[in-house]
Design a protein around this motif. Structure first.
Motif, short mmCIF file in Angstrom:
data_model
loop_
_atom_site.label_atom_id
_atom_site.label_comp_id
_atom_site.label_asym_id
_atom_site.label_seq_id
_atom_site.Cartn_x
_atom_site.Cartn_y
_atom_site.Cartn_z
N PRO A 34 0.82 -1.23 0.00
CA PRO A 34 0.00 0.00 0.00
C PRO A 34 0.85 1.27 0.00
O PRO A 34 0.46 2.27 -0.61
CB PRO A 34 -0.82 -0.10 1.28
N GLU A 35 2.01 1.22 0.66
CA GLU A 35 2.86 2.42 0.72
C GLU A 35 3.41 2.80 -0.64
O GLU A 35 3.82 3.93 -0.86
CB GLU A 35 4.00 2.25 1.74
N ALA A 36 3.37 1.85 -1.59
CA ALA A 36 3.81 2.13 -2.97
C ALA A 36 2.60 2.35 -3.88
O ALA A 36 2.72 2.27 -5.10
CB ALA A 36 4.66 0.96 -3.49
N GLY A 37 1.44 2.62 -3.27
CA GLY A 37 0.24 2.86 -4.05
C GLY A 37 -0.53 1.60 -4.43
O GLY A 37 -1.47 1.66 -5.20
N GLY A 38 -0.12 0.46 -3.86
CA GLY A 38 -0.78 -0.81 -4.17
C GLY A 38 -2.05 -1.03 -3.35
O GLY A 38 -2.40 -0.24 -2.47
N ARG A 39 -2.69 -2.14 -3.62
CA ARG A 39 -3.97 -2.48 -2.98
C ARG A 39 -3.82 -3.31 -1.71
O ARG A 39 -4.81 -3.67 -1.10
CB ARG A 39 -4.85 -3.26 -3.96
N GLY A 40 -2.62 -3.67 -1.33
CA GLY A 40 -2.46 -4.60 -0.21
C GLY A 40 -2.79 -6.01 -0.71
O GLY A 40 -2.47 -6.36 -1.84
N PHE A 41 -3.44 -6.79 0.11
CA PHE A 41 -3.86 -8.13 -0.32
C PHE A 41 -5.07 -8.01 -1.23
O PHE A 41 -6.00 -7.24 -0.94
CB PHE A 41 -4.22 -9.00 0.89
N PHE A 42 -5.08 -8.77 -2.32
CA PHE A 42 -6.22 -8.73 -3.23
C PHE A 42 -6.28 -10.00 -4.04
O PHE A 42 -5.35 -10.80 -4.06
CB PHE A 42 -6.14 -7.50 -4.15
N ARG A 43 -7.40 -10.19 -4.71
CA ARG A 43 -7.61 -11.33 -5.60
C ARG A 43 -7.97 -10.77 -6.97
O ARG A 43 -8.75 -9.83 -7.06
CB ARG A 43 -8.76 -12.22 -5.09
N ARG A 44 -7.43 -11.35 -8.02
CA ARG A 44 -7.74 -10.90 -9.39
C ARG A 44 -9.06 -11.49 -9.89
O ARG A 44 -9.61 -11.00 -10.86
CB ARG A 44 -6.61 -11.29 -10.34
N THR A 45 -9.50 -12.55 -9.28
CA THR A 45 -10.74 -13.22 -9.69
C THR A 45 -11.72 -13.24 -8.53
O THR A 45 -11.36 -12.92 -7.39
CB THR A 45 -10.46 -14.66 -10.15
N ASN A 46 -12.95 -13.62 -8.82
CA ASN A 46 -13.99 -13.68 -7.79
C ASN A 46 -14.82 -14.96 -7.96
O ASN A 46 -16.03 -14.93 -7.92
CB ASN A 46 -14.88 -12.43 -7.87
N PHE A 47 -14.14 -16.08 -8.18
CA PHE A 47 -14.86 -17.34 -8.36
C PHE A 47 -15.64 -17.73 -7.10
O PHE A 47 -16.71 -18.31 -7.18
CB PHE A 47 -13.90 -18.47 -8.72
N ALA A 48 -15.08 -17.44 -5.93
CA ALA A 48 -15.74 -17.79 -4.67
C ALA A 48 -16.92 -16.87 -4.39
O ALA A 48 -17.68 -17.10 -3.45
CB ALA A 48 -14.76 -17.75 -3.51
N VAL A 49 -17.07 -15.84 -5.19
CA VAL A 49 -18.16 -14.88 -5.09
C VAL A 49 -18.29 -14.31 -3.69
O VAL A 49 -19.32 -14.41 -3.05
CB VAL A 49 -19.49 -15.47 -5.57
N ALA A 50 -17.20 -13.75 -3.22
CA ALA A 50 -17.16 -12.97 -1.98
C ALA A 50 -17.10 -13.79 -0.71
O ALA A 50 -17.07 -13.22 0.37
CB ALA A 50 -18.33 -11.98 -1.92
N TRP A 51 -17.11 -15.13 -0.80
CA TRP A 51 -17.06 -15.93 0.43
C TRP A 51 -15.92 -16.93 0.37
O TRP A 51 -15.74 -17.64 -0.60
CB TRP A 51 -18.36 -16.71 0.65
N LYS A 52 -15.18 -17.00 1.44
CA LYS A 52 -14.16 -18.03 1.64
C LYS A 52 -14.37 -18.58 3.05
O LYS A 52 -14.22 -17.85 4.03
CB LYS A 52 -12.74 -17.46 1.54
N GLY A 53 -14.77 -19.82 3.14
CA GLY A 53 -15.00 -20.43 4.46
C GLY A 53 -16.07 -19.73 5.26
O GLY A 53 -16.01 -19.68 6.48
N GLY A 54 -17.06 -19.16 4.56
CA GLY A 54 -18.16 -18.47 5.25
C GLY A 54 -17.85 -17.04 5.65
O GLY A 54 -18.64 -16.39 6.32
#
Length: 145
Positions: A34-54
């Motif tokens: 983030p300090e270099a203008g990045g997003r931090g942790f992220f995913r390029r895809t959304n196959f799980a449709v917003a849920w991982k392990g509930g």
């Protein structure tokens, strides 16, 4: 499934996901500082449709619903008179050709209601101001991990 005429619900790729290999539907995790203008942790895809392990990933929630067709047709279907028990034709009672636009509005409301219910369960409180305070504190707690 509590919406009338909805006969199936699919989350994200739904049944299509079951036909694919695991490696084809996993949401890989990436990191940009983030300090270099990045997003931090992220995913390029959304196959799980917003849920991982509930637990929500914060990505968009994608739901699809399958509706049965409107049963009243312009060509009357076979039926039976309930008094005489004789064969008859069903009456033509409606003029709309689809219920999909209205069902979309209802579907969004039902999903919103369920998300609100889950938030209330997680955050507690008996008024919106208290829930908002609890939400802000929860976000602060997450930042410490």
């Amino acid at each position: 499934m509590s919406i009338q005429a909805v006969k199936g619900v699919e989350i994200g790729l739904g049944f299509e996901m079951a036909r694919r290999l695991g490696a084809e539907v996993m949401d890989e995790i990436f990191y940009e500082p983030p300090e270099a203008g990045g997003r931090g942790f992220f995913r390029r895809t959304n196959f799980a449709v917003a849920w991982k392990g509930g637990i929500s990933t914060g990505q968009p929630i994608v739901l699809r619903a399958a509706m049965k067709p409107i049963s009243t047709q312009l060509r009357p279907l076979a039926s039976v008179d309930v008094v005489s028990k004789e064969a008859s034709k069903a009456g033509v009672e409606r003029t709309d050709i689809t219920a999909v636009p209205a069902a979309g509005v209802v579907g969004e409301a039902v999903v919103g209601f369920e998300i609100a219910r889950a938030l209330r369960e997680k955050l507690g409180g008996d008024c919106l101001a208290e829930m908002q305070r609890n939400y802000t504190a929860y976000l602060g707690q997450l930042r410490t991990f």
